[in-house]
Design an enzyme around this catalytic site. Structure first.
Site, PDB file in Angstrom:
ATOM      1  N   GLY A  40      31.101 -16.317   7.337  1.00  0.00           N
ATOM      2  CA  GLY A  40      32.286 -16.822   6.738  1.00  0.00           C
ATOM      3  C   GLY A  40      32.875 -16.279   5.768  1.00  0.00           C
ATOM      4  O   GLY A  40      33.569 -16.478   4.805  1.00  0.00           O
TER       5      GLY A  40
ATOM      6  N   CYS B 244      32.944 -12.809 -28.349  1.00  0.00           N
ATOM      7  CA  CYS B 244      32.505 -12.947 -29.709  1.00  0.00           C
ATOM      8  C   CYS B 244      31.091 -12.877 -29.742  1.00  0.00           C
ATOM      9  O   CYS B 244      30.336 -12.993 -28.639  1.00  0.00           O
ATOM     10  CB  CYS B 244      32.889 -14.275 -30.341  1.00  0.00           C
ATOM     11  SG  CYS B 244      31.957 -15.641 -30.016  1.00  0.00           S
TER      12      CYS B 244
ATOM     13  N   TYR C 290      41.617 -23.188 -12.275  1.00  0.00           N
ATOM     14  CA  TYR C 290      40.302 -23.409 -11.957  1.00  0.00           C
ATOM     15  C   TYR C 290      39.673 -24.779 -12.353  1.00  0.00           C
ATOM     16  O   TYR C 290      38.751 -25.298 -11.776  1.00  0.00           O
ATOM     17  CB  TYR C 290      39.474 -22.386 -13.062  1.00  0.00           C
ATOM     18  CG  TYR C 290      39.386 -21.063 -12.397  1.00  0.00           C
ATOM     19  CD1 TYR C 290      38.341 -20.808 -11.733  1.00  0.00           C
ATOM     20  CD2 TYR C 290      40.317 -20.022 -12.583  1.00  0.00           C
ATOM     21  CE1 TYR C 290      38.098 -19.465 -11.057  1.00  0.00           C
ATOM     22  CE2 TYR C 290      40.069 -18.943 -12.221  1.00  0.00           C
ATOM     23  CZ  TYR C 290      39.198 -18.420 -11.439  1.00  0.00           C
ATOM     24  OH  TYR C 290      39.242 -17.326 -10.654  1.00  0.00           O
TER      25      TYR C 290
ATOM     26  N   CYS D 128      33.435 -19.384 -31.677  1.00  0.00           N
ATOM     27  CA  CYS D 128      34.492 -18.594 -32.361  1.00  0.00           C
ATOM     28  C   CYS D 128      35.819 -19.372 -32.365  1.00  0.00           C
ATOM     29  O   CYS D 128      36.710 -19.276 -33.099  1.00  0.00           O
ATOM     30  CB  CYS D 128      35.040 -17.348 -31.906  1.00  0.00           C
ATOM     31  SG  CYS D 128      35.697 -17.301 -30.316  1.00  0.00           S
TER      32      CYS D 128
ATOM     33  N   SER E 272      35.682 -12.880   5.233  1.00  0.00           N
ATOM     34  CA  SER E 272      36.658 -11.904   5.759  1.00  0.00           C
ATOM     35  C   SER E 272      36.362 -10.440   5.281  1.00  0.00           C
ATOM     36  O   SER E 272      37.107  -9.614   6.119  1.00  0.00           O
ATOM     37  CB  SER E 272      38.183 -12.106   4.849  1.00  0.00           C
ATOM     38  OG  SER E 272      38.001 -11.919   3.439  1.00  0.00           O
TER      39      SER E 272
ATOM     40  N   HIS F 290      29.745 -13.184  -7.131  1.00  0.00           N
ATOM     41  CA  HIS F 290      30.846 -13.436  -7.977  1.00  0.00           C
ATOM     42  C   HIS F 290      30.839 -14.673  -9.282  1.00  0.00           C
ATOM     43  O   HIS F 290      31.760 -15.249  -9.666  1.00  0.00           O
ATOM     44  CB  HIS F 290      31.988 -13.799  -7.107  1.00  0.00           C
ATOM     45  CG  HIS F 290      32.234 -12.657  -6.090  1.00  0.00           C
ATOM     46  ND1 HIS F 290      33.108 -12.457  -4.949  1.00  0.00           N
ATOM     47  CD2 HIS F 290      32.177 -11.282  -6.458  1.00  0.00           C
ATOM     48  CE1 HIS F 290      32.993 -11.456  -4.537  1.00  0.00           C
ATOM     49  NE2 HIS F 290      32.488 -10.541  -5.210  1.00  0.00           N
TER      50      HIS F 290
ATOM     51  N   CYS G  57      33.233 -16.321 -23.489  1.00  0.00           N
ATOM     52  CA  CYS G  57      34.138 -16.274 -24.600  1.00  0.00           C
ATOM     53  C   CYS G  57      35.015 -15.172 -24.174  1.00  0.00           C
ATOM     54  O   CYS G  57      34.646 -14.052 -23.688  1.00  0.00           O
ATOM     55  CB  CYS G  57      33.377 -15.672 -25.818  1.00  0.00           C
ATOM     56  SG  CYS G  57      34.619 -15.548 -27.311  1.00  0.00           S
TER      57      CYS G  57
HETATM   58  C1  BJW Z   1      35.164 -19.559   8.600  1.00  0.00           C
HETATM   59  C2  BJW Z   1      35.183 -21.015   8.650  1.00  0.00           C
HETATM   60  C3  BJW Z   1      34.257 -21.658   9.053  1.00  0.00           C
HETATM   61  C4  BJW Z   1      36.994 -20.236   7.700  1.00  0.00           C
HETATM   62  N1  BJW Z   1      33.263 -21.164   9.908  1.00  0.00           N
HETATM   63  N2  BJW Z   1      34.108 -19.122   9.263  1.00  0.00           N
HETATM   64  C5  BJW Z   1      36.031  -0.016  -2.639  1.00  0.00           C
HETATM   65  C6  BJW Z   1      37.287  -0.157  -1.779  1.00  0.00           C
HETATM   66  C7  BJW Z   1      38.322  -0.798  -1.672  1.00  0.00           C
HETATM   67  C8  BJW Z   1      38.263  -1.584  -2.918  1.00  0.00           C
HETATM   68  C9  BJW Z   1      37.787  -1.736  -3.873  1.00  0.00           C
HETATM   69  C10 BJW Z   1      36.291  -0.972  -3.785  1.00  0.00           C
HETATM   70  N3  BJW Z   1      35.482  -1.310  -4.758  1.00  0.00           N
HETATM   71  C11 BJW Z   1      36.328  -2.250  -5.462  1.00  0.00           C
HETATM   72  C12 BJW Z   1      37.337  -2.366  -4.916  1.00  0.00           C
HETATM   73  C13 BJW Z   1      38.401  -3.246  -5.588  1.00  0.00           C
HETATM   74  C14 BJW Z   1      38.271  -4.669  -5.452  1.00  0.00           C
HETATM   75  C15 BJW Z   1      38.311  -4.966  -3.865  1.00  0.00           C
HETATM   76  O1  BJW Z   1      37.449  -5.036  -3.012  1.00  0.00           O
HETATM   77  N4  BJW Z   1      39.501  -5.118  -3.499  1.00  0.00           N
HETATM   78  C16 BJW Z   1      39.938  -5.415  -1.981  1.00  0.00           C
HETATM   79  C17 BJW Z   1      40.700  -6.439  -1.734  1.00  0.00           C
HETATM   80  C18 BJW Z   1      40.320  -4.027  -1.299  1.00  0.00           C
HETATM   81  N5  BJW Z   1      36.902  -5.250  -5.676  1.00  0.00           N
HETATM   82  C19 BJW Z   1      36.551  -5.686  -7.048  1.00  0.00           C
HETATM   83  O2  BJW Z   1      37.387  -5.210  -7.784  1.00  0.00           O
HETATM   84  C20 BJW Z   1      35.280  -6.001  -7.445  1.00  0.00           C
HETATM   85  N6  BJW Z   1      35.088  -5.167  -8.589  1.00  0.00           N
HETATM   86  C21 BJW Z   1      34.359  -4.012  -8.456  1.00  0.00           C
HETATM   87  O3  BJW Z   1      34.147  -3.498  -7.395  1.00  0.00           O
HETATM   88  O4  BJW Z   1      34.224  -3.533  -9.878  1.00  0.00           O
HETATM   89  C22 BJW Z   1      34.162  -1.979 -10.023  1.00  0.00           C
HETATM   90  C23 BJW Z   1      35.357  -1.471  -9.798  1.00  0.00           C
HETATM   91  C24 BJW Z   1      36.582  -2.092 -10.241  1.00  0.00           C
HETATM   92  C25 BJW Z   1      37.916  -1.639  -9.552  1.00  0.00           C
HETATM   93  C26 BJW Z   1      38.051  -0.541  -8.904  1.00  0.00           C
HETATM   94  C27 BJW Z   1      36.860   0.218  -8.324  1.00  0.00           C
HETATM   95  C28 BJW Z   1      35.638  -0.445  -8.504  1.00  0.00           C
HETATM   96  C29 BJW Z   1      35.337  -7.645  -7.865  1.00  0.00           C
HETATM   97  C30 BJW Z   1      35.645  -8.377  -6.749  1.00  0.00           C
HETATM   98  C31 BJW Z   1      35.622  -9.766  -7.225  1.00  0.00           C
HETATM   99  C32 BJW Z   1      36.308 -10.786  -6.230  1.00  0.00           C
HETATM  100  N7  BJW Z   1      36.742 -12.056  -7.058  1.00  0.00           N
HETATM  101  C33 BJW Z   1      37.133 -13.034  -6.059  1.00  0.00           C
HETATM  102  C34 BJW Z   1      37.262 -14.339  -6.809  1.00  0.00           C
HETATM  103  C35 BJW Z   1      36.103 -14.909  -7.669  1.00  0.00           C
HETATM  104  C36 BJW Z   1      36.589 -16.124  -8.536  1.00  0.00           C
HETATM  105  C37 BJW Z   1      36.930 -17.182  -7.954  1.00  0.00           C
HETATM  106  O5  BJW Z   1      36.659 -17.846  -6.968  1.00  0.00           O
HETATM  107  O6  BJW Z   1      38.045 -17.558  -8.410  1.00  0.00           O
HETATM  108  O7  BJW Z   1      35.829 -13.759  -5.086  1.00  0.00           O
HETATM  109  S1  BJW Z   1      38.328 -12.624  -5.016  1.00  0.00           S
HETATM  110  C38 BJW Z   1      37.723 -13.717  -3.753  1.00  0.00           C
HETATM  111  O8  BJW Z   1      37.456 -13.016  -2.620  1.00  0.00           O
HETATM  112  C39 BJW Z   1      36.502 -14.556  -4.051  1.00  0.00           C
HETATM  113  C40 BJW Z   1      35.752 -14.377  -3.095  1.00  0.00           C
HETATM  114  O9  BJW Z   1      34.291 -14.456  -3.345  1.00  0.00           O
HETATM  115  C41 BJW Z   1      36.070 -13.172  -2.365  1.00  0.00           C
HETATM  116  C42 BJW Z   1      35.476 -12.827  -0.873  1.00  0.00           C
HETATM  117  O10 BJW Z   1      36.697 -13.773  -0.043  1.00  0.00           O
HETATM  118  P1  BJW Z   1      35.739 -14.605   1.133  1.00  0.00           P
HETATM  119  O11 BJW Z   1      34.500 -15.186   0.789  1.00  0.00           O
HETATM  120  O12 BJW Z   1      35.613 -13.436   2.134  1.00  0.00           O
HETATM  121  O13 BJW Z   1      37.018 -15.595   1.516  1.00  0.00           O
HETATM  122  P2  BJW Z   1      38.081 -15.326   2.567  1.00  0.00           P
HETATM  123  O14 BJW Z   1      39.160 -16.320   2.295  1.00  0.00           O
HETATM  124  O15 BJW Z   1      38.851 -13.935   2.382  1.00  0.00           O
HETATM  125  O16 BJW Z   1      37.633 -15.405   4.022  1.00  0.00           O
HETATM  126  C43 BJW Z   1      37.131 -16.550   4.453  1.00  0.00           C
HETATM  127  C44 BJW Z   1      36.718 -16.144   5.975  1.00  0.00           C
HETATM  128  O17 BJW Z   1      36.012 -17.393   6.415  1.00  0.00           O
HETATM  129  C45 BJW Z   1      37.865 -15.912   6.892  1.00  0.00           C
HETATM  130  O18 BJW Z   1      37.452 -14.769   7.574  1.00  0.00           O
HETATM  131  C46 BJW Z   1      37.916 -17.059   7.884  1.00  0.00           C
HETATM  132  O19 BJW Z   1      38.089 -16.724   9.185  1.00  0.00           O
HETATM  133  C47 BJW Z   1      36.305 -17.633   7.688  1.00  0.00           C
HETATM  134  N8  BJW Z   1      36.158 -19.204   7.711  1.00  0.00           N
HETATM  135  N9  BJW Z   1      36.511 -21.133   7.904  1.00  0.00           N
HETATM  136  C48 BJW Z   1      33.280 -19.619   9.872  1.00  0.00           C
HETATM  137  N10 BJW Z   1      34.191 -23.110   9.106  1.00  0.00           N
END
Ligand code: BJW
Length: 245
Positions: free
Chosen positions: A190, A130, A66, A154, A192, A118, A126
Site C-alpha cells: 500500500g 526550546c 493536522y 516556552c 506508491s 515518519h 516545539c
Molecule cells: C492501496 C489501497 C489498498 C490505496 N490496498 N493498496 C532521493 C531521491 C529523490 C528525492 C529524495 C531522495 N531523498 C530524499 C528526497 C526528498 C524527499 C522525497 O522523497 N521526495 C520524493 C517525492 C521524490 N524525501 C524527503 O524529504 C525525506 N527526507 C529526507 O530524505 O531527508 C534527507 C534529505 C532531505 C532533502 C533532500 C535530500 C535528502 C522526508 C520524507 C517525509 C515524507 N513525509 C510525508 C508526510 C508525513 C507527515 C504527514 O502524514 O502529514 O509522509 S509525505 C507522505 O508520503 C507521507 C507518507 O508517509 C509518504 C509516502 O506516501 P505513501 O504511504 O506511499 O502514500 P501514497 O498516497 O503515495 O500511496 C498510497 C498507495 O496505496 C498508492 O500506490 C495506492 O495505489 C495504494 N492503495 N488503497 C493496497 N486498499
C-alpha cells in the site's frame, strides 16, 4: 490465486520477513491516501502542506489540516491488514513492520517493535526547539483545547511530530529499517514507493537477496523491479495469504 499461493509458500519457508507499509494499508479504515483522488484537502495538495516552509508561512492552515486528520484517525479502527501484520509480529520474532504511516493503527492492532519512519500524528514538538521541552511529546487530545497548540514549556508554537519533506528522518529509525532489509521476504504494501528514503528499502532488500513483493491496488514505480506483484486491496490479500499459512 497462483500469486497468493506463491507468496504463502515463500512466507512458509521464510525466517525473516519485513513489511514496509504505506497509506494504502490504512485506506480501508477510512484514512485518505496522499496521492489518490481522496488525498486532496480543500485547494491544497496534501504533500504541499507537509513541509516546514508551509508551516512557517501559515501554521494555522497546516494545523487545521493536522487537527482534521487527528480527528479522522481517532475515529477509525484497524482493518484486516493491520490485524494480520500484528499477528505476524506477535508469532514470529523476525517478522517485522516498518511503516511510513503517521496514524496509530498498527499500534492499536498490537504490532510489536514497529519502526515508524515518519513519526506520529499524535506527537508534538516545539517549533522553536526550546531547551525546556523534550524532543517530542504525546498529546492525543482531540480536539485540541486551543488552536494552534502551544509548547507547554516556552508558550511558543508547537508543531506536529511528523517528518516533513526536506527534513531528516530519525537516524535510529533509518538504521533499524535499513537492518531489516536483510531479510528473506520483503513486502511493500500500500505504498506508491515514491518517497525516499523509504522507497529505497525495496531495492536494498533485493540487493541483499530478499524475495520482493508488492501489494497494491495499482501499478507503481516499484512494480517492474519486484519479484512478485499482487494487484488488489491489501486488506484482502493479506487476509487470504494469512489463511494459507
Ligand atoms: C492501496 C489501497 C489498498 C490505496 N490496498 N493498496 C532521493 C531521491 C529523490 C528525492 C529524495 C531522495 N531523498 C530524499 C528526497 C526528498 C524527499 C522525497 O522523497 N521526495 C520524493 C517525492 C521524490 N524525501 C524527503 O524529504 C525525506 N527526507 C529526507 O530524505 O531527508 C534527507 C534529505 C532531505 C532533502 C533532500 C535530500 C535528502 C522526508 C520524507 C517525509 C515524507 N513525509 C510525508 C508526510 C508525513 C507527515 C504527514 O502524514 O502529514 O509522509 S509525505 C507522505 O508520503 C507521507 C507518507 O508517509 C509518504 C509516502 O506516501 P505513501 O504511504 O506511499 O502514500 P501514497 O498516497 O503515495 O500511496 C498510497 C498507495 O496505496 C498508492 O500506490 C495506492 O495505489 C495504494 N492503495 N488503497 C493496497 N486498499
Amino acid at each position: 490465486m497462483a500469486h497468493l499461493d506463491q507468496l504463502a509458500e515463500r512466507l512458509r519457508n521464510a525466517t525473516s520477513v519485513t513489511v514496509l507499509t504505506g497509506a494504502g494499508v490504512s485506506a480501508a479504515s477510512g484514512i485518505p491516501t496522499f496521492r489518490g483522488s481522496g488525498g486532496l484537502w480543500r485547494n491544497f495538495s496534501a504533500t504541499d502542506l507537509a513541509t516546514p516552509r508551509a508551516f512557517a508561512r501559515d501554521p494555522v492552515t497546516v494545523w487545521e489540516w493536522y487537527a482534521w486528520r487527528r480527528e479522522q484517525v481517532a475515529s477509525c479502527s484497524p482493518n484486516a491488514a493491520h490485524e494480520v501484520l500484528a499477528r505476524w509480529t506477535q508469532r514470529r520474532n523476525s517478522w517485522r513492520v516498518v511503516t511510513q504511516n503517521v496514524d496509530d493503527l498498527h499500534i492499536r492492532a498490537g504490532t510489536l517493535d514497529l519502526v515508524r519512519l515518519h513519526g506520529s500524528i499524535f506527537d508534538l514538538r516545539c517549533w522553536n526547539h526550546c531547551d525546556a521541552s523534550p524532543r517530542s511529546w504525546r498529546d492525543d487530545r482531540v480536539p485540541f483545547p486551543e488552536m494552534p497548540p502551544r509548547c507547554s514549556q516556552c508558550g511558543g508554537l508547537a508543531r506536529p511530530g511528523v517528518v516533513w519533506f526536506g527534513e531528516s528522518l530519525d537516524p535510529a529509525d533509518v538504521k533499524a529499517a535499513d537492518a531489516l532489509t536483510a531479510c528473506d521476504v520483503f513486502i511493500a504494501a500500500g505504498t506508491s514507493a515514491l518517497v525516499y528514503p523509504a522507497a529505497g528499502f525495496l531495492l536494498e532488500a533485493s540487493a541483499h537477496g530478499a524475495f520482493t513483493v508488492e501489494l497494491n491496488t495499482e501499478t507503481t514505480d516499484a512494480t517492474g523491479s519486484v519479484d512478485l506483484a499482487i494487484r488488489g486491496p491489501v486488506e484482502h490479500t493479506l487476509a487470504e495469504v494469512d489463511a494459507l499459512l
